[in-house]
Design an enzyme around this catalytic site. Sequence first.
Site, PDB file in Angstrom:
ATOM      1  CB  SER A 155      -0.849   0.089   1.269  1.00 40.19           C
ATOM      2  OG  SER A 155      -1.780  -0.918   1.318  1.00 40.19           O
ATOM      3  CG  HIS A 194      -3.088  -2.244  -3.107  1.00 39.78           C
ATOM      4  ND1 HIS A 194      -2.100  -3.106  -2.687  1.00 39.78           N
ATOM      5  CD2 HIS A 194      -3.603  -1.706  -2.006  1.00 39.78           C
ATOM      6  CE1 HIS A 194      -2.034  -3.079  -1.371  1.00 39.78           C
ATOM      7  NE2 HIS A 194      -2.939  -2.237  -0.933  1.00 39.78           N
ATOM      8  CG  HIS A 234      -4.742  -7.207   0.582  1.00 35.57           C
ATOM      9  ND1 HIS A 234      -4.831  -6.347  -0.486  1.00 35.57           N
ATOM     10  CD2 HIS A 234      -3.662  -6.805   1.305  1.00 35.57           C
ATOM     11  CE1 HIS A 234      -3.855  -5.469  -0.424  1.00 35.57           C
ATOM     12  NE2 HIS A 234      -3.123  -5.724   0.643  1.00 35.57           N
ATOM     13  CE1 TYR A 276      -8.490  -5.747   1.989  1.00 34.04           C
ATOM     14  CE2 TYR A 276      -6.620  -6.321   3.374  1.00 34.04           C
ATOM     15  CZ  TYR A 276      -7.192  -5.511   2.427  1.00 34.04           C
ATOM     16  OH  TYR A 276      -6.495  -4.469   1.904  1.00 34.04           O
ATOM     17  CD  GLU A 277      -8.191  -7.264  -2.502  1.00 36.34           C
ATOM     18  OE1 GLU A 277      -8.638  -7.065  -3.634  1.00 36.34           O
ATOM     19  OE2 GLU A 277      -6.969  -7.294  -2.242  1.00 36.34           O
ATOM     20  CB  ALA A 297       1.288  -0.300   4.810  1.00 38.39           C
ATOM     21  CG  MET A 328      -4.760  -6.183   7.470  1.00 38.69           C
ATOM     22  SD  MET A 328      -6.131  -5.132   6.980  1.00 38.69           S
ATOM     23  CE  MET A 328      -6.289  -4.059   8.437  1.00 38.69           C
ATOM     24  CB  SER A 329      -0.477  -8.149   2.895  1.00 39.95           C
ATOM     25  OG  SER A 329       0.625  -7.375   3.311  1.00 39.95           O
ATOM     26  CG  ASN A 331      -0.982   2.303  11.875  1.00 40.03           C
ATOM     27  OD1 ASN A 331      -0.861   1.904  10.713  1.00 40.03           O
ATOM     28  ND2 ASN A 331      -1.412   1.541  12.853  1.00 40.03           N
ATOM     29  CG  HIS A 365      -7.041   1.897   3.289  1.00 39.99           C
ATOM     30  ND1 HIS A 365      -5.931   1.066   3.368  1.00 39.99           N
ATOM     31  CD2 HIS A 365      -7.235   2.107   1.961  1.00 39.99           C
ATOM     32  CE1 HIS A 365      -5.487   0.813   2.145  1.00 39.99           C
ATOM     33  NE2 HIS A 365      -6.261   1.428   1.281  1.00 39.99           N
TER      34      HIS A 365
HETATM   35  N1  HPA Z   1      -3.003  -3.138  11.436  1.00 40.21           N
HETATM   36  C1  HPA Z   1      -3.112  -3.968  10.369  1.00 40.21           C
HETATM   37  N2  HPA Z   1      -2.691  -3.649   9.166  1.00 40.21           N
HETATM   38  C2  HPA Z   1      -2.123  -2.453   8.994  1.00 40.21           C
HETATM   39  C3  HPA Z   1      -1.975  -1.542  10.053  1.00 40.21           C
HETATM   40  C4  HPA Z   1      -2.445  -1.911  11.345  1.00 40.21           C
HETATM   41  O1  HPA Z   1      -2.350  -1.166  12.334  1.00 40.21           O
HETATM   42  N3  HPA Z   1      -1.376  -0.441   9.536  1.00 40.21           N
HETATM   43  C5  HPA Z   1      -1.159  -0.679   8.217  1.00 40.21           C
HETATM   44  N4  HPA Z   1      -1.612  -1.902   7.888  1.00 40.21           N
END
Ligand code: HPA
Length: 268
Positions: A25, A56, A78, A80-81, A108, A203-204, A227, A239
């Site tokens: 990302s 993406h 991903h 989750y998609e 990310a 998440m990847s 973050n 996001h």
């Molecule tokens: N959690 C999960 N996936 C992420 C995060 C997070 O805090 N930041 C960027 N991708």
Amino acid sequence: MKDTVDILVERLGGLAPRLAIVLGSGLGKLADGLAKPVRVPYADLPGFPQSGVTGHAGELVAGYFDGIPVVMLAGRAHYYEHGNAAAMRPALEVLAGIGVVALILTNAAGSLRTDMPPGSVMLIEDHINYSGANPLIGEQREARFVGMSEAYDRELRQTLEQAAGKAGETLHKGVYMWFSGPSFETPAEIRMARILGADAVGMSTVPEVILARFLGLRVAACSVVTNLAAGMATGELSHEETKDMAPVGGAKLARVLTQFVRDSAAEI
Ligand code: HPA
């Protein structure tokens, strides 16, 4: 996959990269540094994911870094998609099919460490698959029992660390924990993740690492911290924040990877 391999070989016109980099990302800009780029939309490559996540692009870009051929995947699918952990399998098989032997994954991630704030870059040393999913479920061949004791290639990690040193960038090291998403974690889940040994959450990447090892590719991965994880800072996660913050660490990672490509050309 044979057809897609043929299509891609033709489009690359003699360019034969042994190194592939998957861009996470907000990291798509890394591909802009490639000389003589050949851009192929995933839509032209049967089996490649049609990702719907903003940030993406869904494009393969091949070209040269300092004269060294590299192929980049800007955009990934991903879990989750669609709930398919093996969504990247055809794409990775095609990369292996055109002669790629080493794969660098980027993503990310949220950081669990205050000494690794947003904008930091972390080399993934190991992972925890907390999703309950596995991209090899349903695979029949014996090869499905993939050893994961040293999934993240030791030499590639060393070369990445050295590259970071030469580039003057701090490269943190840690364990990445895969949560399925798409909802972010709760503060309680982050406290749990810390107890279990995680340094970052995301998440990847983990399914791609498993697939890469299954396919015999050497693999390494880096997270860009966007973050602090849930509960560690005030305000809700989003996001938007991921996309806004990814380029900050992404610029550092780009410098590390540029140096890495130079240094690893002989090794790969
Ligand atoms: N959690 C999960 N996936 C992420 C995060 C997070 O805090 N930041 C960027 N991708």
